[in-house]
Design a protein around this motif. Structure first.
Motif, PDB file in Angstrom:
ATOM      1  N   GLN A 108     -68.778  48.996  55.531  1.00 22.31           N
ATOM      2  CA  GLN A 108     -69.691  50.095  55.802  1.00 22.31           C
ATOM      3  C   GLN A 108     -69.467  50.745  57.163  1.00 22.31           C
ATOM      4  O   GLN A 108     -69.771  51.911  57.343  1.00 22.31           O
ATOM      5  CB  GLN A 108     -71.130  49.586  55.691  1.00 22.31           C
ATOM      6  CG  GLN A 108     -71.424  49.096  54.296  1.00 22.31           C
ATOM      7  CD  GLN A 108     -72.693  48.275  54.245  1.00 22.31           C
ATOM      8  OE1 GLN A 108     -73.333  48.044  55.250  1.00 22.31           O
ATOM      9  NE2 GLN A 108     -73.048  47.835  53.055  1.00 22.31           N
ATOM     10  N   LEU A 109     -68.959  49.971  58.125  1.00 27.13           N
ATOM     11  CA  LEU A 109     -68.709  50.500  59.462  1.00 27.13           C
ATOM     12  C   LEU A 109     -67.248  50.301  59.835  1.00 27.13           C
ATOM     13  O   LEU A 109     -66.674  49.247  59.564  1.00 27.13           O
ATOM     14  CB  LEU A 109     -69.578  49.771  60.504  1.00 27.13           C
ATOM     15  CG  LEU A 109     -71.081  49.950  60.402  1.00 27.13           C
ATOM     16  CD1 LEU A 109     -71.772  49.103  61.468  1.00 27.13           C
ATOM     17  CD2 LEU A 109     -71.466  51.401  60.574  1.00 27.13           C
ATOM     18  N   LYS A 116     -79.529  55.363  60.381  1.00 26.36           N
ATOM     19  CA  LYS A 116     -79.090  54.538  59.255  1.00 26.36           C
ATOM     20  C   LYS A 116     -78.364  53.296  59.744  1.00 26.36           C
ATOM     21  O   LYS A 116     -78.558  52.200  59.217  1.00 26.36           O
ATOM     22  CB  LYS A 116     -78.180  55.344  58.326  1.00 26.36           C
ATOM     23  CG  LYS A 116     -78.917  56.355  57.490  1.00 26.36           C
ATOM     24  CD  LYS A 116     -77.962  57.096  56.586  1.00 26.36           C
ATOM     25  CE  LYS A 116     -78.703  58.130  55.758  1.00 26.36           C
ATOM     26  NZ  LYS A 116     -77.795  58.883  54.877  1.00 26.36           N
ATOM     27  N   ILE A 117     -77.513  53.464  60.751  1.00 21.26           N
ATOM     28  CA  ILE A 117     -76.772  52.325  61.294  1.00 21.26           C
ATOM     29  C   ILE A 117     -77.718  51.352  61.982  1.00 21.26           C
ATOM     30  O   ILE A 117     -77.568  50.135  61.860  1.00 21.26           O
ATOM     31  CB  ILE A 117     -75.647  52.816  62.221  1.00 21.26           C
ATOM     32  CG1 ILE A 117     -74.568  53.487  61.377  1.00 21.26           C
ATOM     33  CG2 ILE A 117     -75.060  51.671  63.041  1.00 21.26           C
ATOM     34  CD1 ILE A 117     -73.471  54.147  62.145  1.00 21.26           C
ATOM     35  N   GLU A 118     -78.722  51.864  62.677  1.00 29.08           N
ATOM     36  CA  GLU A 118     -79.712  50.991  63.314  1.00 29.08           C
ATOM     37  C   GLU A 118     -80.434  50.141  62.281  1.00 29.08           C
ATOM     38  O   GLU A 118     -80.617  48.932  62.474  1.00 29.08           O
ATOM     39  CB  GLU A 118     -80.720  51.826  64.112  1.00 29.08           C
ATOM     40  CG  GLU A 118     -80.169  52.421  65.365  1.00 29.08           C
ATOM     41  CD  GLU A 118     -81.094  53.406  66.045  1.00 29.08           C
ATOM     42  OE1 GLU A 118     -80.723  53.872  67.140  1.00 29.08           O
ATOM     43  OE2 GLU A 118     -82.179  53.719  65.500  1.00 29.08           O
ATOM     44  N   LEU A 160     -71.960  54.995  68.928  1.00 23.32           N
ATOM     45  CA  LEU A 160     -72.013  53.857  68.014  1.00 23.32           C
ATOM     46  C   LEU A 160     -71.207  52.648  68.486  1.00 23.32           C
ATOM     47  O   LEU A 160     -70.795  51.814  67.692  1.00 23.32           O
ATOM     48  CB  LEU A 160     -71.549  54.264  66.608  1.00 23.32           C
ATOM     49  CG  LEU A 160     -72.229  55.476  65.985  1.00 23.32           C
ATOM     50  CD1 LEU A 160     -71.621  55.788  64.638  1.00 23.32           C
ATOM     51  CD2 LEU A 160     -73.718  55.274  65.877  1.00 23.32           C
ATOM     52  N   GLU A 164     -70.712  43.782  57.416  1.00 26.00           N
ATOM     53  CA  GLU A 164     -70.657  45.246  57.461  1.00 26.00           C
ATOM     54  C   GLU A 164     -69.245  45.815  57.438  1.00 26.00           C
ATOM     55  O   GLU A 164     -69.060  47.007  57.670  1.00 26.00           O
ATOM     56  CB  GLU A 164     -71.364  45.730  58.733  1.00 26.00           C
ATOM     57  CG  GLU A 164     -72.823  45.354  58.766  1.00 26.00           C
ATOM     58  CD  GLU A 164     -73.502  45.727  60.056  1.00 26.00           C
ATOM     59  OE1 GLU A 164     -72.822  46.235  60.967  1.00 26.00           O
ATOM     60  OE2 GLU A 164     -74.714  45.505  60.154  1.00 26.00           O
ATOM     61  N   ARG A 179     -77.299  59.581  61.078  1.00 24.16           N
ATOM     62  CA  ARG A 179     -76.312  58.497  60.986  1.00 24.16           C
ATOM     63  C   ARG A 179     -76.674  57.343  61.919  1.00 24.16           C
ATOM     64  O   ARG A 179     -76.597  56.182  61.525  1.00 24.16           O
ATOM     65  CB  ARG A 179     -74.920  59.017  61.299  1.00 24.16           C
ATOM     66  CG  ARG A 179     -73.856  57.920  61.292  1.00 24.16           C
ATOM     67  CD  ARG A 179     -72.496  58.473  60.953  1.00 24.16           C
ATOM     68  NE  ARG A 179     -71.451  57.492  61.078  1.00 24.16           N
ATOM     69  CZ  ARG A 179     -71.203  56.516  60.205  1.00 24.16           C
ATOM     70  NH1 ARG A 179     -71.959  56.411  59.129  1.00 24.16           N
ATOM     71  NH2 ARG A 179     -70.233  55.664  60.394  1.00 24.16           N
ATOM     72  N   GLN A 180     -77.083  57.672  63.123  1.00 25.82           N
ATOM     73  CA  GLN A 180     -77.491  56.641  64.072  1.00 25.82           C
ATOM     74  C   GLN A 180     -78.665  55.827  63.517  1.00 25.82           C
ATOM     75  O   GLN A 180     -78.668  54.598  63.609  1.00 25.82           O
ATOM     76  CB  GLN A 180     -77.929  57.293  65.390  1.00 25.82           C
ATOM     77  CG  GLN A 180     -77.029  57.005  66.556  1.00 25.82           C
ATOM     78  CD  GLN A 180     -77.562  57.689  67.793  1.00 25.82           C
ATOM     79  OE1 GLN A 180     -77.789  58.894  67.793  1.00 25.82           O
ATOM     80  NE2 GLN A 180     -77.747  56.922  68.823  1.00 25.82           N
TER      81      GLN A 180
END
Length: 111
Positions: free
Chosen positions: A84-85, A8-10, A44, A81, A5-6
């Motif tokens: 998505q976030l 993908k977010i990066e 995050l 985003e 997950r980290q």
């Protein structure tokens, strides 16, 4: 150890920041800003973005302007985003000096 997950977010943040800085650099004629890497904290909440600036004689000016506009950049990123976030991380910008270091090592090895 980073989880999936980290990572993908990066990648998502790096892509969106690249788009933002593409538009951002148009206002600063003759400057190219690229996002070379993004690192996100495990919770995050903080994202460290590493920027490469070309030409190198405008690095101080560009980094000062980016630091000044961090809240505007985060707001733009939040608009991109928002679906998505849940939480948009705080942004900290750092100068990526990897290319300068590589060039210096090449010069030293060439002697």
């Amino acid at each position: 150890m980073e989880n999936t997950r980290q990572q993908k977010i990066e990648r998502l943040i790096q892509k969106d920041l690249s788009d933002i800085f593409l538009r951002y650099a148009r206002g600063m004629h003759g400057v190219l800003i690229s996002v070379s890497e993004v690192r996100v904290s495990p919770d995050l909440s903080i994202a460290h973005a590493y920027l490469s600036v070309f030409p190198t004689n405008k690095v101080a000016e560009v980094m000062a302007k980016v630091e000044e506009d961090t809240h505007k950049i985060r707001f733009e990123m939040g608009n991109l985003e928002r679906h998505q976030l849940r939480i948009i991380p705080e942004l900290t910008f750092h100068l990526d000096e990897t290319l300068d270091k590589m060039e210096r090592i090449d010069q030293l090895l060439g002697k």
